[in-house]
Design an enzyme around this catalytic site. Structure first.
Site, PDB file in Angstrom:
ATOM      1  CD1 TRP A  21      -2.299   1.918   0.246  1.00  0.00           C
ATOM      2  CD2 TRP A  21      -2.692   1.513   2.410  1.00  0.00           C
ATOM      3  NE1 TRP A  21      -3.259   2.823   0.671  1.00  0.00           N
ATOM      4  CE2 TRP A  21      -3.512   2.596   1.997  1.00  0.00           C
ATOM      5  CE3 TRP A  21      -2.767   1.075   3.725  1.00  0.00           C
ATOM      6  CZ2 TRP A  21      -4.385   3.243   2.866  1.00  0.00           C
ATOM      7  CZ3 TRP A  21      -3.646   1.714   4.590  1.00  0.00           C
ATOM      8  CH2 TRP A  21      -4.442   2.779   4.164  1.00  0.00           C
ATOM      9  CG  ASP A  52      -1.563  -7.861   0.365  1.00  0.00           C
ATOM     10  OD1 ASP A  52      -2.400  -8.748   0.193  1.00  0.00           O
ATOM     11  OD2 ASP A  52      -1.857  -6.654   0.540  1.00  0.00           O
ATOM     12  CE1 TYR A  57      -3.908  -0.974  -1.369  1.00  0.00           C
ATOM     13  CE2 TYR A  57      -2.133  -2.571  -1.479  1.00  0.00           C
ATOM     14  CZ  TYR A  57      -3.261  -2.086  -0.859  1.00  0.00           C
ATOM     15  OH  TYR A  57      -3.738  -2.708   0.263  1.00  0.00           O
TER      16      TYR A  57
END
Length: 328
Positions: A21, A52, A57
């Site tokens: 992120w 991940d 994002y």
């Protein structure tokens, strides 16, 4: 790097992975491809094999960076992405199999991969968890070879418990940290019983648990720690784990006394998460390679003592639990 099994996926993943992120924005810095590549390659160099990401994002830029890494490296790197947050408005009615199929196919193109190791519904509205047709779609995508496993990223324990009722859910992503301890009660037990892997996000409570912030710390206008403290953009539990900033700082001061020394609290906070054997992988983020290196140090720490675990629990019970425990 120690490895754990990610539930019924059978994947043997590094117990500390990488969340991207921060690589993709909303942390006060615009997306930078060179920085992203440096962080991702440093992770692979350190034997991190679980990354991940999500289609939102950096509007796909994070996925593209992860794809570059996977295609350039010889190591087996497991990629987990997410879908659903691109829906506008992000409502139960907007969740339709055709839309989700499109998102999965977009992620495959962004990543430059033939199949997704794990695709996760990205914190869908609660009503979505009561719609079997949404979960059935991913059985079809698996038959087509587009995905290998389905997971769900959730905001609330109740959503996680409902997701566990679907046999094709192989992994569950939750917020769990020293300031968000409720998942360790029933949810962890049920996930373990059903052989569902647990991926822990926000382990440092958006940086609060690094112990580096103070009352005068300023966050830029594009940083979610500035604009989302009250949930203006998305669930406020994603920002500082839902704890108000002043309360969090007071709790951190107490925790620093339990884990004294530069950087000690951040490493201990990650090691604390790994004390729970139901956890498959914890995915702290990093804005630069040095942060990644610091995070990975936690894997080499000895187990926390019973006294340290009790002290953490005590701070939570006194300062945090009355404010957040029932909310998520």
């Amino acid at each position: 790097m120690h490895q754990r099994t990610l539930g019924k996926t059978g994947f043997s993943v590094s117990e500390i992975g990488l969340g991207t992120w921060q690589v993709g924005g909303k942390w006060g810095e615009p997306f930078n491809a060179a920085t992203a590549d440096a962080i991702l390659n440093a992770a692979a160099d350190a034997s991190v094999n679980f990354i991940d990401t999500a289609d939102v994002y950096g509007d796909g830029a994070s996925e593209a960076a992860v794809g570059r890494l996977v295609r350039a490296r010889s190591e087996r790197i497991f990629v987990a992405t997410k879908c659903g947050r691109r829906l506008q408005p992000h409502t139960n009615a907007a969740y339709q199999p055709a839309a989700l199929r499109g998102f999965v196919e977009d992620s495959l193109r962004n990543l430059g991969l033939d199949t997704l190791d794990l695709v996760q519904l990205h914190c869908p509205p609660t009503d979505v968890f009561y719609r079997p047709e949404i979960f059935e779609l991913f059985d079809k995508l698996r038959e087509e070879g587009k995905v290998q496993n389905l997971g769900v990223s959730v905001e609330r324990v109740e959503e996680g418990l409902k997701a566990l009722e679907y046999p094709n859910v192989a992994a569950l992503q939750v917020i769990f940290n020293m300031f968000r301890q409720r998942p360790a009660e029933l949810l962890f037990k049920e996930a373990k019983r059903r052989d569902v892997g647990l991926i822990v996000r926000v382990p440092l409570a958006s940086g609060l648990l690094t112990g580096k912030f103070g009352p005068r710390t300023q966050f830029g206008p594009d940083d979610h720690r500035h604009f989302n403290r009250d949930g203006a953009a998305f669930d406020k539990g994603e920002t500082f784990a839902g704890v108000d900033y002043a309360t969090g700082l007071a709790a951190v001061d107490e925790l620093k006394a339990v884990f004294p020394g530069p950087g000690a609290l951040a490493a201990a906070a990650l090691r604390w998460v790994l004390m729970f054997d139901a956890v498959s992988c914890v995915i702290p983020g990093a804005s630069r390679p040095e942060q990644l290196t610091s995070n990975l140090h936690a894997a080499d720490l000895p187990a926390l003592t019973a006294e340290q675990m009790a002290a953490v629990r005590g701070v939570y019970e006194r300062r945090i639990r009355p404010l957040v425990h029932q909310l998520w």
